[in-house]
Design an enzyme around this catalytic site. Structure first.
Site, PDB file in Angstrom:
ATOM      1  N   ASP A 168       0.267 -18.117   3.009  1.00 58.63           N
ATOM      2  CA  ASP A 168      -0.787 -19.008   2.493  1.00 58.63           C
ATOM      3  C   ASP A 168      -1.061 -20.137   3.491  1.00 58.63           C
ATOM      4  O   ASP A 168      -2.215 -20.457   3.799  1.00 58.63           O
ATOM      5  CB  ASP A 168      -0.431 -19.551   1.098  1.00 58.63           C
ATOM      6  CG  ASP A 168       1.022 -19.969   0.952  1.00 58.63           C
ATOM      7  OD1 ASP A 168       1.804 -19.775   1.908  1.00 58.63           O
ATOM      8  OD2 ASP A 168       1.378 -20.504  -0.111  1.00 58.63           O
ATOM      9  N   TYR A 178       0.839  -1.206   0.000  1.00 58.49           N
ATOM     10  CA  TYR A 178       0.000   0.000   0.000  1.00 58.49           C
ATOM     11  C   TYR A 178       0.879   1.263   0.000  1.00 58.49           C
ATOM     12  O   TYR A 178       0.507   2.291   0.550  1.00 58.49           O
ATOM     13  CB  TYR A 178      -0.956  -0.001   1.204  1.00 58.49           C
ATOM     14  CG  TYR A 178      -1.935  -1.159   1.211  1.00 58.49           C
ATOM     15  CD1 TYR A 178      -2.059  -2.015   0.128  1.00 58.49           C
ATOM     16  CD2 TYR A 178      -2.755  -1.403   2.307  1.00 58.49           C
ATOM     17  CE1 TYR A 178      -2.955  -3.079   0.131  1.00 58.49           C
ATOM     18  CE2 TYR A 178      -3.658  -2.458   2.317  1.00 58.49           C
ATOM     19  CZ  TYR A 178      -3.742  -3.307   1.230  1.00 58.49           C
ATOM     20  OH  TYR A 178      -4.639  -4.351   1.239  1.00 58.49           O
TER      21      TYR A 178
END
Ligand code: NAI
Ligand code: MG
Length: 328
Positions: free
Chosen positions: A201, A125
């Site tokens: 993950d 971001y």
């Protein structure tokens, strides 16, 4: 304490007044400044937030923020991202634990109680982006300073509650992640915090199956954003999850949910996330007795079944808030 109150849009305008009426029960020395910031303001004036607003906010100590609707306009810049940057709110802190009487939708029914400490100002971001005809780039920025301070914050939380730290990354694929991980390990060692690491993950998978294994999780901006929403589902709904954005000087407290246009204006938004955000604010300000009393009141109300429709009840936002107030 000086508090800037930004209800924002949609259900922000319902849950923040509800949370404020609960806060008012404590009669604390808080000077409040209300600001109209967000989509509504942007529609009227073309600006969601002004430099004057930022200056007003900087004269306060902290912010209570509802939610802001994101306009469908490529030129729109996120107010929350700007506030996090302007106030240097580098740590996004989100606690997740089951609440009384709330059905857990996860496979696992063991008790869990963990905190996600997400880096809030850099990573994916960074805002450094380029769009060309056939290619688009986003630059992922991980700095030593940013990683050291988020790891330091996570270690302080872990030390305060004698918890283990889990460092979450994707260092098998991204070098910027190895950089982040190595710094987190350095900081954990320096602070004598016991730590382990997980690939993001695998972490998503394990959090669903075994949330009880985790205590304090530290990770980068995008990973933290995603794992936080996954964790909100473990707790039983967005309407229950509070968060804090903390820097060295300022802090901003907000429910995790958005402006929920599907239920806005109906008076049925769950105010618990906003009320528990006020609890986090009370703790940050050192009003620990009041924070405990607020938490007990929320627990009692949930036990009594006085809940909004998202939890299967038939109460309105105001009725839930009033029930909490009467227990304070
Ligand atoms: P959302 O969180 O507003 O809603 C997702 C679903 O959860 C909806 O079905 C909603 O009714 C329900 N929900 C959320 N909060 C609830 C509550 N307190 N009580 C009962 N039900 C609740 O997310 P969505 O729909 O993706 O986004 C709506 C708007 O909010 C968008 O414009 C989005 O950009 C913005 N948004 C703003 C955020 C912020 O300001 N921090 C965070 C997330 C979204
Ligand atoms: Mg999010």
């Amino acid at each position: 304490m000086k508090l800037a109150v930004i209800p924002g849009d949609g259900i922000g305008k319902e849950v923040i007044p509800a949370a404020m009426s609960v806060l008012d029960r404590f009669n604390l020395d808080i000077e409040k400044t209300y600001l109209e910031v967000g989509y509504g303001r942007w529609e009227r004036t073309g600006l969601a937030i002004t430099d004057d607003d930022i200056n007003t906010i900087k004269e306060c100590d902290c912010v209570l923020f509802g939610a802001i609707t994101t306009p469908n306009d490529p030129n729109y810049r996120s107010v929350l991202v700007r506030l996090r940057r302007e106030l240097d709110l580098y740590a996004n802190i989100r606690p997740f634990a089951p609440l009384p009487n709330v059905t857990l939708p996860c496979y696992n029914n063991k008790h869990f109680d963990f905190i996600i400490v997400r880096e809030n100002t850099e990573g994916m971001y960074s805002g450094i982006e380029e769009i060309h005809a056939d290619t688009a780039y986003t630059t992922r920025v991980i700095t030593r300073k940013g990683s050291e301070r988020i790891a330091g914050r996570a270690c302080r939380i872990a030390a305060a509650q004698s918890s283990r730290l889990t460092i979450v990354h994707k260092a098998n694929v991204m070098k910027s992640c190895s950089f982040f991980r190595d710094i987190c390990i350095e900081v954990a060692k320096k602070n004598n915090i016991s730590y382990s690491e997980m690939l993001v993950d695998a972490m998503a998978y394990d959090l669903v199956l075994h949330p009880e294994r985790y205590e304090v999780i530290v990770t980068t901006n995008l990973f933290g954003d995603i794992l936080s929403d996954l964790s909100a589902a473990l707790v039983g709904g967005l309407g229950l999850c509070p968060s804090a954005n903390i820097g060295e000087r300022y802090a901003l407290f907000e429910p995790v949910h958005g402006s929920a246009p599907d239920i806005a204006g109906k008076g049925i938004a769950n105010p618990v996330a906003a009320i528990l955000s006020v609890k986090m604010m009370l703790e940050w300000a050192g009003w620990n007795k009041e924070a405990r009393s607020l938490r007990n009141a929320v627990d009692e109300v949930l036990k009594s079944g006085k809940t909004t429709p998202d939890l299967g009840g038939s109460c309105t936002t105001k009725e839930v808030a009033r029930a909490v107030e009467t227990l304070i």
